[in-house]
Enzyme design. Sequence first.
Site, PDB file in Angstrom:
ATOM      1  N   ASP A  51       1.037  -1.445   0.223  1.00 38.42           N
ATOM      2  CA  ASP A  51       0.136  -0.136   0.153  1.00 38.42           C
ATOM      3  C   ASP A  51       0.715   1.297   0.001  1.00 38.42           C
ATOM      4  O   ASP A  51       2.099   1.303   0.624  1.00 38.42           O
ATOM      5  CB  ASP A  51      -0.914   0.363   1.401  1.00 38.42           C
ATOM      6  CG  ASP A  51      -1.898  -0.775   1.105  1.00 38.42           C
ATOM      7  OD1 ASP A  51      -2.680  -1.347  -0.070  1.00 38.42           O
ATOM      8  OD2 ASP A  51      -2.513  -1.572   2.440  1.00 38.42           O
ATOM      9  N   ARG A  52       0.045   2.658  -0.168  1.00 38.47           N
ATOM     10  CA  ARG A  52       0.869   3.763  -0.681  1.00 38.47           C
ATOM     11  C   ARG A  52       1.773   4.084   0.738  1.00 38.47           C
ATOM     12  O   ARG A  52       2.538   4.638   1.280  1.00 38.47           O
ATOM     13  CB  ARG A  52       0.070   4.513  -1.441  1.00 38.47           C
ATOM     14  CG  ARG A  52       0.203   5.527  -1.561  1.00 38.47           C
ATOM     15  CD  ARG A  52      -0.157   7.496  -1.971  1.00 38.47           C
ATOM     16  NE  ARG A  52       0.039   8.246  -1.859  1.00 38.47           N
ATOM     17  CZ  ARG A  52      -0.507   8.978  -1.760  1.00 38.47           C
ATOM     18  NH1 ARG A  52      -2.125   9.266  -1.634  1.00 38.47           N
ATOM     19  NH2 ARG A  52       0.098  10.484  -1.834  1.00 38.47           N
TER      20      ARG A  52
END
Length: 182
Positions: free
Chosen positions: A45-46
């Site tokens: 995930d970012r």
Amino acid sequence: MARLLLFNKPFGVLSQFTDRGSPTERATLSDFITMKGVYPAGRLDRDSEGLLLLTDDGRLQARIADPRFKLPKTYFVQVEGDPQEAQLEALRKGVRLKDGMTLPAEASRIDEPALWPRDPPIRVRKSVPDSWLKLTIREGRNRQVRRMTAAVGLPTLRLVRWSIGDWTLAGVMPGQFIELSA
């Protein structure tokens, strides 16, 4: 011979090479890796940091990313709160999420690991303690570790994937990668 990159993905970077359709330009893998023909084996995930494997070998990529092979992924997780044994035991037995039960995880409380500072730093609340967990899972659902810790009452503040199988981030700083022969 297949190429394998061990990349330490910084916080805020997408685990893809382009950011199409976004009204604001966000950091992507292409800001750090200019080598052609390598692709991520899985996602991160970012708002998560740590190990992302990239390869130019489609079969290796599938083997790393495919949950059927149950490659262990170990995370250092900074959580809000003071983990109790019952919460750790729940993680070890598997947690019910909206998309079903997770597989059992290895979960233990650890001292703060020697990591790089996060940029930007996590929020700190003086009235709420935070702690660190070492969590190893063998599946890869969307935002799984965050959802698991939240389900047992320990919201994630910082998430760093340290290893996938035998590959670790040891000696690889954020935004850097090392190349191995696969």
